[in-house]
Design an enzyme around this catalytic site. Structure first.
Site, short mmCIF file in Angstrom:
data_model
loop_
_atom_site.label_atom_id
_atom_site.label_comp_id
_atom_site.label_asym_id
_atom_site.label_seq_id
_atom_site.Cartn_x
_atom_site.Cartn_y
_atom_site.Cartn_z
N LEU A 174 0.82 -1.22 0.00
CA LEU A 174 0.00 0.00 0.00
C LEU A 174 0.86 1.27 0.00
O LEU A 174 0.42 2.33 -0.43
CB LEU A 174 -0.93 0.03 1.22
CG LEU A 174 -2.04 -1.01 1.26
CD1 LEU A 174 -2.97 -0.74 2.42
CD2 LEU A 174 -2.83 -1.01 -0.03
N MET A 204 -3.88 3.26 -0.98
CA MET A 204 -5.18 2.65 -1.25
C MET A 204 -4.96 1.25 -1.81
O MET A 204 -3.88 0.93 -2.29
CB MET A 204 -5.98 3.50 -2.25
CG MET A 204 -5.38 3.53 -3.63
SD MET A 204 -6.46 4.32 -4.82
CE MET A 204 -6.44 6.00 -4.23
N ASP A 212 3.36 1.89 -1.75
CA ASP A 212 3.77 2.27 -3.11
C ASP A 212 2.60 2.79 -3.91
O ASP A 212 2.79 3.38 -4.98
CB ASP A 212 4.34 1.05 -3.85
CG ASP A 212 5.76 0.73 -3.39
OD1 ASP A 212 6.49 1.68 -3.06
OD2 ASP A 212 6.12 -0.45 -3.36
N HIS A 213 1.38 2.52 -3.44
CA HIS A 213 0.19 2.75 -4.29
C HIS A 213 -0.82 3.55 -3.49
O HIS A 213 -1.74 2.98 -2.93
CB HIS A 213 -0.40 1.39 -4.70
CG HIS A 213 -1.44 1.50 -5.75
ND1 HIS A 213 -1.16 1.44 -7.09
CD2 HIS A 213 -2.78 1.66 -5.68
CE1 HIS A 213 -2.28 1.54 -7.78
NE2 HIS A 213 -3.27 1.68 -6.96
N PHE A 214 -0.74 4.86 -3.33
CA PHE A 214 0.29 5.73 -3.88
C PHE A 214 1.08 6.31 -2.71
O PHE A 214 0.48 6.51 -1.65
CB PHE A 214 -0.36 6.86 -4.67
CG PHE A 214 -1.11 6.39 -5.88
CD1 PHE A 214 -0.45 6.24 -7.10
CD2 PHE A 214 -2.46 6.08 -5.81
CE1 PHE A 214 -1.14 5.82 -8.22
CE2 PHE A 214 -3.14 5.65 -6.94
CZ PHE A 214 -2.48 5.52 -8.15
#
Lengths: 164, 156
Positions: A31, A40, A33-35
């Protein structure tokens, strides 16, 4: 990370439909890394959570004898995003099932609000993909899924339960 | 694991098409679960590779105007074969429509001349501040992170 995207089943009606839940938490590394700065749950992993809910439903209908592999995402539509602290619920239904394949439809919700619809197609690969060789044992339904499916196999359908 | 499902950009036609690559290694932990005696890249991560590739077309076309570039819809995502550790897949993604707040694409992934995945999908693009002006700083930080990631992927 591990590759298991549902936490438990809350309903299971053999050969027909199943419901599972997943808690989304900041303890999940991906999570971050995203974002970065606004974590999320990636939409593609929500498709996987549905694939695992529906795949176990299909696998159980065949006594876990078939290697059930995702062959096609017929449709996935997303309405909202899912954040740490959320619990999503995955409701899957078998639409068709034969010796070679199965089609499922599914809905993802959070607190009853729509998050996504995900319709999938699975292949029983020993009956398909002739020419390719696969391990003999059922590598799809391994020990990892045991804790998830133990109650289903032992006691049939668990009663619908509150998960909060 | 980290959640970056492409390794580099091989070619780019701004606003139109992008070709990217992902190498698959047994060092990636999730392969131990998917599957223990038959490690292959999970199908949804093939779709993720296509989506991430497309998202760079979107971000570049708008000069990183939006923090959020999310999958809105996918259809007819077909899995043709498996990608095993030691292989490299190349994703080719072409824009069908590319508007300010939405876009649509078709794409495929190929390894050693073999088709692995095909898909059609649509993305939506927005800023968190569109809903809540207080989120403008979060948007700015996400966008800066994405600029850095683009430099990493494109060797820019």
């Amino acid at each position: 990370m591990r590759w298991i995207w549902i936490d438990k089943f809350v309903a299971f009606d053999s050969g027909k439909c199943a419901s599972a839940i997943k808690n989304v938490t900041l303890a999940e590394e991906h999570l971050h890394d995203h974002f970065p700065g606004f974590p999320m749950m990636p939409e593609t992993l929500m498709i996987e959570a549905m694939a695992q809910t529906a795949g176990i439903l299909v696998g159980q209908a065949m006594d876990f004898k078939e290697k059930v592999i995702l062959a096609k995402i017929r449709k996935a539509v997303f309405h909202d995003f899912v954040r740490p602290g959320d619990t999503i619920r995955l409701d899957a239904q078998i639409e068709s099932i034969t010796q070679e394949a199965a089609g499922t439809t599914g809905r993802i919700t959070r607190d009853g609000q729509p998050i996504a619809e995900v319709d999938l197609m699975f292949s029983h690969i020993d009956q398909n993909l002739a020419g390719k060789t696969f391990p003999k044992e059922n590598f799809v339904f391994t020990g990892m899924f045991e804790s998830l499916v133990r109650d289903i196999i032992a006691g049939g359908a668990p009663a619908e339960s509150e998960h909060r | 694991m980290r959640f970056i499902l492409i390794d580099k950009v091989l070619s780019l036609e701004p606003g139109n098409a992008i070709v990217t690559a992902k190498s698959l290694s047994l060092a990636e932990e999730y392969l131990a679960d998917h599957f223990p005696t038959f490690p292959v890249l999970p199908g949804v991560l093939l779709l993720e590779g296509l989506v991430e590739s497309a998202s760079w077309l979107v971000r570049l076309a708008s000069d990183f105007a939006h923090s959020m570039v999310l999958l809105k819809q996918a259809g007819n995502v077909k899995y043709k074969s498996f990608l095993a550790p030691g292989s490299r897949i190349e994703y080719t993604v072409t824009a069908k429509t590319l508007e300010a707040d939405a876009s649509s694409f078709s794409g495929y992934g190929q390894a050693d001349g073999e088709r692995i995945v095909e898909a059609r999908f649509a993305l939506r693009h927005f800023n968190l501040a569109d809903r809540d002006p207080a989120m403008a700083r979060v948007d700015k930080n996400v966008i800066e992170s994405m600029r850095q990631r683009w430099r990493l992927l494109s060797n820019d």
